[in-house]
Design an enzyme around this catalytic site. Structure first.
Site, PDB file in Angstrom:
ATOM      1  N   THR A  24      78.193  34.912  70.681  1.00 32.75           N
ATOM      2  CA  THR A  24      78.263  35.697  71.996  1.00 32.75           C
ATOM      3  C   THR A  24      79.974  36.049  72.238  1.00 32.75           C
ATOM      4  OG1 THR A  24      76.614  34.243  72.913  1.00 32.75           O
ATOM      5  CG2 THR A  24      77.747  35.608  74.437  1.00 32.75           C
TER       6      THR A  24
ATOM      7  N   ASP B  52      73.593  25.277  65.512  1.00 28.31           N
ATOM      8  CA  ASP B  52      75.016  25.791  65.785  1.00 28.31           C
ATOM      9  C   ASP B  52      75.896  24.402  65.641  1.00 28.31           C
ATOM     10  OD1 ASP B  52      74.223  28.237  66.412  1.00 28.31           O
ATOM     11  OD2 ASP B  52      74.814  28.243  68.552  1.00 28.31           O
TER      12      ASP B  52
END
Length: 535
Positions: free
Chosen positions: A103, A400
């Protein structure tokens, strides 16, 4: 549109079918491209940080995904603009290389484009802006190296790894269980790590999910879980010290490759054929029993007769196990995959301390656990959750965390999170701008302003006053010369990220800055867009 004139003043056309094409040139093209890039960044901006919002995406066939993982959002978004596709690629390459920060890298690129637009309006040439950005990214890259901390961990002291994984998980929907999930991720990585080569093969970590239970029930299994059950309901549900035959050949009589037809015109012939088939099955089961196998795992199915025989001979079996799972079972148990019954030997059997079938809740769902393996270099993270979407999002979050742990093992340098690294780089780039006499100086200052976008977005998403908070933290960093001051998103009461234990990997941050700068340079260099007009 694209008319040229010859020496007699007669017009001729350069572009074929030019009336069917639309064309943007010069500043208009750059502004249009920048607007596309900014639009994508604006979508992701609100999902940055621990208080970031989630996005709900519905696919054309009605599947719903709820996530705040940048790479997933952009993958599922159906973007039309070519520049927006570049942003999707940018996020994807960050995901492939680092696994985290997908992001942030898009927000950063959007902010760089926004600053470039202001410079273009002032009449600065795009190439000079791109060169200035390149210089500034080098300064920021080196400054990150300078402020990075190395931290030591060992197989016994894994707390620093857990803390860094917790930072990653705190921005996800699973943040209430971030401690336990971070520990699971670190243990899984340490189980498969090769410390000499400093490498982790994430393929050896299988992530399985099952709807039901609660997130706290998520567990790490030193072995493999297979989403199958025993082929016969009366077979034993638990086998200790199992010796496993891993087969890729079917449990059925061999079929000739050529076309054939068997004419049976009497009962005797049918009986003979039946006995022959029975003998084949008997022979197969006997071969498995002779080498000492106590469990058969087969890639293919077998009919009821073979199933019945296996049951009678007290040889439990699992059928229809996928190829990837077979490989993982072979790695975990130290067995070999056997393609033909003739090649089955005792050495090729895998060994596991315990194989058990476990049922879940009131449903008929069963799974087979293969645990206490001789070579537990293949592990499984088994996720439970209230619904399918929760499990999918937890899988992405765990991925992640695994990537962050892997990156730390490869390179154990960290920087502090909460926007502190970006603010520190911004101050360093701003200070370095004075050394450059040319027009690039403006671009370097713009780069410094763009770096502030991430802490600003963090403050905004946490419900704080963005400009006020940012300027307070920035002045604190300059006054105290402390590069650990960041945005206090969780309202803990301190700006010091060292106290809050908010860490990020150095290579992740450096990759973000380099990738964002590369993409922005590429977008700024486009000054002519020729596209077929829509009818």
């Amino acid at each position: 549109m694209a008319l040229a004139f010859d020496e007699f003043g007669r017009p001729f056309i350069i572009l074929r079918e030019q009336d069917q094409k639309t064309r943007l040139r010069g500043l208009d093209a750059q502004k249009s491209n920048i607007a596309s890039g900014k639009a994508v960044a604006r979508i992701l901006r609100t999902s940055l940080g621990p208080k970031g919002m989630d996005k709900m995406l519905q696919s054309p066939d009605g599947d719903v995904t709820i996530t705040n993982d940048g790479a997933t959002i952009l993958d599922l978004m159906d973007v039309d603009s070519q520049i927006a596709k570049l942003m999707v690629e940018l996020s994807r390459s960050q995901d492939y290389e680092i696994g985290d920060g997908t992001t942030g890298v898009v927000v950063m690129a959007g902010s760089l484009l926004e600053q470039a637009e202001k410079l273009l309006e002032r009449g600065i040439h795009p190439i000079r802006i791109a060169e200035g950005y390149e210089m500034a990214s080098r300064i920021a890259f080196e400054h990150l190296e300078h402020i990075a901390h190395k931290f030591e961990f060992s197989a016994t002291d894994v707390e620093p790894l857990v803390q860094t994984c917790m930072t990653t998980l705190s921005s996800k929907i699973v943040n209430r269980c971030k401690r336990s999930l971070a520990e699971i991720a670190v243990k899984a990585v340490l189980a498969v790590v090769d410390l000499e080569r400093k490498d982790v093969n994430l393929d050896l970590i299988k992530v399985e999910g099952k709807v039901g239970g609660k997130l706290e029930d998520t567990e790490l299994i030193y072995g493999i879980i297979v989403d199958k059950d025993m082929s016969h309901p009366q077979m034993p549900k638990q086998i200790e010290d199992a010796k496993i035959a891993i087969l890729t050949c079917p449990f059925e009589p061999p079929k000739p490759k050529t076309k054939h037809k068997v004419d049976i015109d009497s009962v005797e012939k049918f009986q003979t054929l039946r006995q022959q088939e029975q003998m084949y099955f008997d022979d197969m089961v006997k071969k498995c029993k002779d080498v000492g196998a106590t469990l058969v795992i087969c890639q293919w199915g077998f009919d009821d007769e073979a199933n019945h025989l296996l049951m009678n001979r007290n040889l439990p079996a699992v059928r229809w196990v996928g190829g990837v799972e077979l490989e993982l079972i072979a790695i975990a148990t130290g067995g070999r995959i056997v393609p033909r019954f003739q090649e089955l030997t005792t050495e090729k059997l895998g060994k596991a301390g315990l194989v058990r079938e476990k049922a879940f809740g009131t449903t008929k769902d069963r799974m087979i656990y293969i645990e206490h393996c001789s070579n537990s270099r293949a592990v499984t993270i088994f996720i439970r959750g209230g619904n399918k979407m929760m499990i999918e999002e937890t899988k992405r979050s765990i991925h992640d965390a695994l990537c962050v742990a892997r990156n730390l093992i490869r390179n154990n340098s960290i920087v502090y999170g909460g926007g502190s690294a970006e603010i520190s780089c911004s101050i360093a780039v701003e200070a370095a701008a004075d050394k450059y006499p040319g027009v690039e100086q403006y671009a370097i200052r713009a780069f410094a302003d763009a770096l502030d976008a991430i802490p600003m977005a963090l403050a905004e998403n946490s419900g704080l006053q963005p400009i006020e908070t940012l300027s307070a933290v920035k002045s604190q960093q300059i006054k105290e010369n402390n590069h650990c001051c960041g945005i206090d998103c969780n309202d803990v009461g301190t700006n010091d990220m060292l106290e809050q234990n908010v860490f990020e990997t150095l290579i992740g941050k450096q990759q973000q800055i380099l990738l964002a700068t590369q993409v922005v340079k590429m977008i700024l260099k486009i000054d002519d867009v020729i596209s077929p007009s829509d009818y």
